[in-house]
Design an enzyme around this catalytic site. Structure first.
Site, PDB file in Angstrom:
ATOM      1  N   HIS A  36      -1.906   7.927   7.170  1.00 57.96           N
ATOM      2  CA  HIS A  36      -0.770   8.614   6.420  1.00 57.96           C
ATOM      3  C   HIS A  36      -1.562   9.785   6.067  1.00 57.96           C
ATOM      4  CE1 HIS A  36       2.661   6.333   6.361  1.00 57.96           C
ATOM      5  NE2 HIS A  36       2.250   5.347   6.119  1.00 57.96           N
ATOM      6  N   CYS A  76       6.065  -0.127   7.505  1.00 55.04           N
ATOM      7  CA  CYS A  76       5.776   0.941   6.609  1.00 55.04           C
ATOM      8  C   CYS A  76       6.989   1.378   5.731  1.00 55.04           C
ATOM      9  CB  CYS A  76       5.236   2.081   7.575  1.00 55.04           C
ATOM     10  SG  CYS A  76       5.032   3.455   6.578  1.00 55.04           S
ATOM     11  N   GLN A 136       3.209   9.972   0.817  1.00 52.58           N
ATOM     12  CA  GLN A 136       4.599   9.085   0.873  1.00 52.58           C
ATOM     13  C   GLN A 136       5.515   9.313  -0.161  1.00 52.58           C
ATOM     14  OE1 GLN A 136       2.517   5.196   2.144  1.00 52.58           O
ATOM     15  NE2 GLN A 136       4.566   5.119   3.199  1.00 52.58           N
ATOM     16  N   GLU A 173      -2.873   3.413   5.260  1.00 51.96           N
ATOM     17  CA  GLU A 173      -2.794   4.431   4.371  1.00 51.96           C
ATOM     18  C   GLU A 173      -3.483   5.705   4.789  1.00 51.96           C
ATOM     19  OE1 GLU A 173      -0.273   3.904   2.695  1.00 51.96           O
ATOM     20  OE2 GLU A 173      -0.148   1.681   3.024  1.00 51.96           O
ATOM     21  N   GLY A 227       1.069  -1.029   0.094  1.00 48.56           N
ATOM     22  CA  GLY A 227       0.146   0.039  -0.038  1.00 48.56           C
ATOM     23  C   GLY A 227       0.825   1.278   0.004  1.00 48.56           C
TER      24      GLY A 227
HETATM   25 CO    CO Z   1       2.797   3.310   5.687  1.00 52.54          CO
END
Ligand code: CO
Length: 187
Positions: free
Chosen positions: A150, A104, A60, A147, A55
């Site tokens: 995030h 992650c 990111q 996600e 993912g």
């Molecule tokens: Co992550």
């Protein structure tokens, strides 16, 4: 000898933003202009596959937008084998709870058991701007929740109790400074 980077102009690999970069603590914005999304999501998938992730949230890779991709098809026992793109998504209800181990790409070499809702109902848009509401469970539900955190500026390690946080503080500093900790850990 080092391999040539396998990128083409049409699908370059993006670099993953690591823990410590302020963009990962910032809440993203909803998407209104969908024109670049086919290209952006292709780049996100390529980057995710290259890094062996399942993912990836848009921030990111440096884009502060409500966008995430996932593909769990390379996991054993995973019946779900389609790639997903979720745009402007939000969880509208949850059910149950389950502990699963998470890692992650932005927090490399640190893994931890995290408790989260087992099943979620998600409202989101697709590349054609159509709205959907679907219920997910299992790994797909878990990845979506990770996600979505995030996209809210949150990390899975934020859920750790202080005693466990203490164990990873030095490693987090190393990630912020060098991109990787000197030793990995599973909590
Ligand atoms: Co992550």
């Amino acid at each position: 000898m080092k391999n040539q980077t396998q990128t083409t102009k049409s699908n370059p690999i993006l670099s993953i933003v690591k823990y410590g970069d302020p963009i990962l603590r910032k809440k993203v914005k909803d998407i209104t202009d969908f024109t670049s999304l086919p290209d952006m999501t292709e780049k996100m998938f390529n980057t995710m596959y290259e890094e062996n992730g399942i993912g990836l949230a848009a921030n990111q890779v440096g884009w502060s937008l409500n966008l995430l991709v996932l593909d769990t098809s390379n996991l054993e026992d995973e019946a779900n084998n389609e790639p997903y793109i979720f745009i402007n998504s939000k969880i509208i209800s949850t059910e149950g709870s389950i502990v699963l181990e998470e890692g992650c790409l932005s927090v490399p070499d640190i893994r931890a058991d995290i408790i989260r809702p087992e099943t979620i109902t998600l409202q989101y848009q697709d590349l054609n701007q159509n709205f959907h509401e679907n219920t997910f469970s299992g790994i797909v539900s878990r990845v979506i929740q990770h996600e979505l955190d995030h996209l809210q500026g949150k990390f899975f390690i934020d859920y750790l109790p202080p005693a466990k946080k203490l164990l990873i503080n030095k490693r987090l500093l190393e990630i912020a400074e060098k991109g990787r900790p000197s030793t990995g850990i599973i909590l």
